[in-house]
Design a protein around this motif. Structure first.
Motif: not given
Length: 201
Positions: A70-78, A115-122
């Protein structure tokens, strides 16, 4: 040929994360069969007492279960992954187990510079939760910054460095999937453990 699910991690109609996954689907068409999966029509997770999940969730789970990865592409909100994506993962871990030991690659597109670094960590923390137990590809961050300017009119990435890095990470993911297929000695035990989880006891 490997088969991947590409999950669009947002319910936004106009998303550069969807555009990124569409590009990945087209760019790697000769290397893998990639199906886009939308989450925008899922109901809000409400922990139904009868433990029944909506038919659309069952269909998604079956497709994930049948896929090689699975490949997941995530935005980053807050500084986090969006609520719509977390909602989807809550449904997909509610007494169903499509993500157990499933190879996952995380990417993300953002209007800004990070580039969504924090969202990817979460998201990595969520996918590693006891109810999900996905096998997340390590050291594989793909951050597409300034994503509104990242594509041409045909939906292709314009920066050669971005393309080169994505090519390398996708090739690594294909190898990671093959290696993960050999790491199944504890899969049965993991499956039973997750199936027997009950936080109410």
């Amino acid at each position: 040929m490997q088969k991947f699910i590409a999950m669009v991690g947002t319910n936004s109609t106009n998303s550069t994360n969807r555009k990124l996954l569409t590009y990945i689907q087209r760019h790697f068409a000769d290397k893998a069969e990639i199906e886009l999966m939308e989450i925008k029509d899922l109901p809000l997770f409400n922990k139904p007492e009868d433990r029944k999940v909506p038919a659309v969730v069952t269909e998604m789970a079956n497709k994930i279960d049948a896929a090689d990865g699975v490949i997941i592409s995530t935005p980053e909100y807050d500084h986090s992954a969006p609520a719509a994506l977390m909602n989807a993962l809550e449904w997909l871990s509610f007494h169903i187990t499509p993500f157990i030991d499933k190879p996952v690659m995380i990417v993300g597109a953002s209007y800004g510079a990070l580039g969504t670094s924090r969202a990817q960590e979460h998201l990595r923390q969520i996918l590693d939760a006891p109810e999900l137990r996905a096998r997340i590809m390590p050291s594989s961050e793909y951050f597409l910054a300034h994503s509104l300017q990242a594509f041409d009119d045909d939906g292709n990435l314009v920066d050669e460095q971005n393309i080169k890095k994505l090519d390398g990470l996708f090739a690594d993911f294909q190898i990671f999937v093959k290696i993960s297929d050999q790491l199944k000695n504890a899969h049965g035990a993991n499956y039973e453990e997750v199936r027997n989880l009950d936080w109410n006891k």
